[in-house]
Design an enzyme around this catalytic site. Structure first.
Site, PDB file in Angstrom:
ATOM      1  CG  ASP A   1      -7.887   2.313   3.900  1.00  0.00           C
ATOM      2  OD1 ASP A   1      -8.481   1.329   3.432  1.00  0.00           O
ATOM      3  OD2 ASP A   1      -6.670   2.297   4.169  1.00  0.00           O
TER       4      ASP A   1
ATOM      5  CE  LYS B   1      -3.509  -1.074   3.101  1.00  0.00           C
ATOM      6  NZ  LYS B   1      -4.811  -0.674   3.685  1.00  0.00           N
TER       7      LYS B   1
END
Ligand code: ATR
Length: 273
Positions: free
Chosen positions: A102, A66
Site C-alpha cells: 500500500d 489483510k
C-alpha cells in the site's frame, strides 16, 4: 511447470488484478497464470493450505483478510509490521513471506511524476487501513506535517498518535471542520470511501491554490466529484488507478525479480475501469 498466482478475498469477482497480471505475463512472455480465488472470512487457514498444496508462487490479499493474514505468514517484510496488514505474499518452497505494498503503491505516482513530498503540508481525509499506509508513506518521504480529518474524530486522533510516533507531526480534526482551508495545503488526499457511490466531494475546493496536488485513492469511478472539482481549480491530479497500478507493479517485482512492464499493465487496468 507453469507458475500460479492468485488474489484471495471475498467478494473477489470484480478484482482487476487478474487482468493486470495476465497482461504483464503476456508482455514478458512468462509461463504464469493468475486467478481470483474466493475465500470466505472464516476459511482463511484452509484456503491457504489449499494454495500451498498447488504450490502457488505468490498471492495478493484483499478484504476481509489483510489483517488476519499476519498470523499465517512465516516471515514479515518491514512494510507489514509498520502497517499491521499483509496484502502480498511470496511463497518460497513452502515458506510464506508477507509484504504490504500500500505504501509503495501510494508513493509510486509521486516518483513517476517527479512530484516532491519533502517539507510539504498535507491534508489527509480518512483514518482507516489505507490512511495508515499513506501516513507511513508521508513520514518516510519527510513531509513537513499532516492534518488528519475524519468523520470519527477518535480514529483521526489514534492515527495522529501513530504518525507522531514515526516522526511526522500530525493534527487530528473532524472532516466537517476542514471548511474552506484547502489553500493551506500542498497535497490533499482522499483516503475515505467517499466517491465510490458518486457522492459529492467531502471538502470544498473554493480556496484551492493552483498546482496543489490532489490525490483520490478511489479508482472507480475514475473521475470522482472530488477529482472534478479539484481539476476545475487547476490542481495537479493523481488518480486512484495510479496507486492500484503502483501496487501491482510492486507485487510483480517481488514475485518475478524483474522490472514490471508498466505500460502493458496500465493498458490492461484502464481497459477494465
Ligand atoms: P480502507 O481500508 O479502505 O481505508 P476503512 O478502514 O473501512 O477502509 O476506512 C474507511 C474510511 O472512510 C474511514 O476513514 C471512514 O470514516 P470513519 O472512521 O468515521 O468510519 C471513511 N468513511 C467511509 N464512509 C464515509 C462517509 N460516508 N463519510 C465520511 N467518511 C466516511
Amino acid at each position: 511447470m507453469s507458475k500460479a498466482f492468485a488474489v484471495i478475498g471475498d467478494p473477489i469477482d470484480h478484482s482487476l488484478s487478474p487482468n493486470i497480471h495476465s497482461a504483464a505475463f503476456r508482455e514478458m512472455d512468462l509461463d504464469c497464470s493468475y486467478i481470483a480465488y474466493r475465500i470466505p472470512k472464516d476459511e482463511l487457514k484452509d484456503g491457504i493450505e489449499g494454495l500451498k498444496k498447488i504450490q502457488i508462487r505468490g498471492f495478493n490479499v484483499t478484504i476481509p483478510h489483510k489483517v488476519e493474514m499476519m498470523k499465517y505468514v512465516d516471515k514479515l517484510d518491514e512494510s507489514c509490521s509498520l502497517i499491521g496488514a499483509v496484502n502480498t505474499v511470496e511463497n518460497k518452497d513452502g515458506v510464506l513471506k508477507g509484504y504490504n505494498t500500500d505504501m509503495d503503491g501510494f508513493l509510486e505516482p509521486f516518483k513517476k511524476k517527479d512530484i516532491p513530498i519533502k517539507d510539504s503540508k498535507v491534508l489527509l481525509l480518512g483514518a482507516g487501513g489505507a490512511a495508515r499506509a499513506i501516513v507511513a508513506g508521508f513520514a518516510k518521504e519527510k513531509a513537513s506535517n499532516i492534518t488528519i480529518a475524519n468523520r470519527t474524530l477518535q480514529k483521526a486522533e489514534e492515527l495522529s498518535e501513530f504518525s507522531k510516533k514515526i516522526g511526522l507531526n500530525a493534527i487530528p480534526m473532524k472532516i466537517e471542520d476542514v471548511g474552506d482551508s484547502a489553500q493551506n495545503y500542498d497535497i490533499i488526499v482522499n483516503a475515505t470511501s467517499i466517491g465510490l457511490k458518486n457522492e459529492d466531494s467531502p471538502i470544498s475546493f473554493d480556496s484551492l491554490k493552483e498546482n496543489t496536488v490532489v490525490y483520490d485513492i478511489v479508482y472507480m469511478p475514475m473521475n470522482t466529484d472530488f477529482i472534478k472539482k479539484a481539476k476545475e481549480k487547476g490542481a495537479k491530479i493523481i488518480f486512484g488507478y495510479e496507486m492500484l497500478l503502483g501496487q501491482a507493479v510492486r507485487a510483480f517485482e517481488i514475485w518475478h525479480d524483474m522490472e514490471a512492464p508498466y505500460n502493458a499493465m496500465k493498458k490492461a487496468l484502464l481497459g477494465g475501469v
